[in-house]
Design a protein around this motif. Structure first.
Motif, PDB file in Angstrom:
ATOM      1  N   ASN A  67       0.829  -1.205   0.000  1.00 22.32           N
ATOM      2  CA  ASN A  67       0.000   0.000   0.000  1.00 22.32           C
ATOM      3  C   ASN A  67       0.867   1.260   0.000  1.00 22.32           C
ATOM      4  O   ASN A  67       0.589   2.219  -0.721  1.00 22.32           O
ATOM      5  CB  ASN A  67      -0.929   0.004   1.216  1.00 22.32           C
ATOM      6  N   ASN A  68       1.924   1.234   0.823  1.00 21.84           N
ATOM      7  CA  ASN A  68       2.842   2.376   0.862  1.00 21.84           C
ATOM      8  C   ASN A  68       3.528   2.577  -0.484  1.00 21.84           C
ATOM      9  O   ASN A  68       3.686   3.715  -0.968  1.00 21.84           O
ATOM     10  CB  ASN A  68       3.891   2.170   1.955  1.00 21.84           C
ATOM     11  N   GLU A  69       3.940   1.456  -1.086  1.00 20.88           N
ATOM     12  CA  GLU A  69       4.587   1.542  -2.400  1.00 20.88           C
ATOM     13  C   GLU A  69       3.620   2.074  -3.453  1.00 20.88           C
ATOM     14  O   GLU A  69       3.985   2.905  -4.296  1.00 20.88           O
ATOM     15  CB  GLU A  69       5.102   0.158  -2.790  1.00 20.88           C
ATOM     16  N   ILE A  70       2.378   1.583  -3.403  1.00 18.27           N
ATOM     17  CA  ILE A  70       1.351   2.061  -4.347  1.00 18.27           C
ATOM     18  C   ILE A  70       1.109   3.561  -4.148  1.00 18.27           C
ATOM     19  O   ILE A  70       0.964   4.319  -5.112  1.00 18.27           O
ATOM     20  CB  ILE A  70       0.040   1.266  -4.164  1.00 18.27           C
ATOM     21  N   LEU A  71       1.079   3.981  -2.847  1.00 18.79           N
ATOM     22  CA  LEU A  71       0.876   5.393  -2.550  1.00 18.79           C
ATOM     23  C   LEU A  71       2.024   6.231  -3.114  1.00 18.79           C
ATOM     24  O   LEU A  71       1.800   7.288  -3.726  1.00 18.79           O
ATOM     25  CB  LEU A  71       0.771   5.582  -1.032  1.00 18.79           C
TER      26      LEU A  71
END
Length: 226
Positions: A67-71
């Motif tokens: 999720n952090n990477e996608i963000l």
């Protein structure tokens, strides 16, 4: 007998004591075995669920990491899209400026061509006028004692003599030039003539240079009789 009864009761008590001991020991052993079995099962289940919980925690961490990477990727893409929009806007502005510049250059070219055409026409007209002046110069030099001089700023000075019979060498003169509009213009006249502006206007309208010079000579001659 009483002794036998007493002995029987004692034997029965011992039997019950032994029975309870044996039976109780089995129960305890069974209970302990069951407890140990349950303990083993519980430990196995605990280990299994603990492992599962750890795996789930790892999965949650991976999901959070994703999720952090996608963000981060979303922010990066948004920044690039914003930069791309700015670049497109700059390109559109540059293209519009290029169009305006091209249009301005074309207008300047057209204006320059018109000015060159006008200048060429004026030069041609001036050339024709100069040729006319030269022809008139020859005629008047031979017949009327006219002297023609080229002075500063491309002006022509006309000097008449033989007007005053008492003083044939006395000069009567005027200076002529061609202005920026390509028209004849008298810049000086000695002695001054009141009618010079009228003669100048007629010359511009008719382009009859010989008549213009003749009329000025007549006007100079008329001054003798005033």
């Amino acid at each position: 007998t009483e002794d036998e009864i007493t002995l029987f009761e004692r034997d029965m008590k011992e039997f019950w004591i032994q029975f309870k001991i044996i039976y109780g020991t089995e129960q305890i052993n069974q209970t302990l075995a069951l407890r140990d079995s349950c303990k083993v099962s519980i430990e196995a289940l605990s280990e299994k669920w603990s492992k599962k919980l750890k795996e789930e925690d790892l999965m949650i961490d991976k999901i959070q990491e994703c999720n952090n990477e996608i963000l981060q990727q979303s922010k990066y893409v948004a920044e690039k899209e914003e930069q791309l929009t700015e670049i497109k806007l700059e390109l559109n502005q540059e293209e519009e400026q290029q169009k305006n510049l091209t249009a301005s250059i074309q207008e300047l070219k057209e204006e320059l061509m018109k000015k060159m055409e006008i200048k060429s026409s004026k030069n041609e007209a001036a050339k024709e006028k100069v040729e006319g002046v030269c022809k008139t110069k020859t005629l008047f030099e031979e017949r009327l004692g006219l002297e023609l001089r080229r002075i500063h700023n491309e002006q022509l000075q006309f000097i008449f003599r033989c007007i005053d019979h008492k003083d044939p060498d006395k000069p009567y003169m005027f200076t002529l030039s061609i202005n920026e509009q390509g028209d004849y213009e008298v810049t000086s006249c000695t002695p001054p003539l009141d009618c010079i502006a009228e003669f100048q206007l007629k010359l511009r309208e008719s382009n009859n240079f010989s008549a213009f010079v003749a009329n000025i000579r007549k006007a100079f001659t008329a001054l003798l009789y005033k």
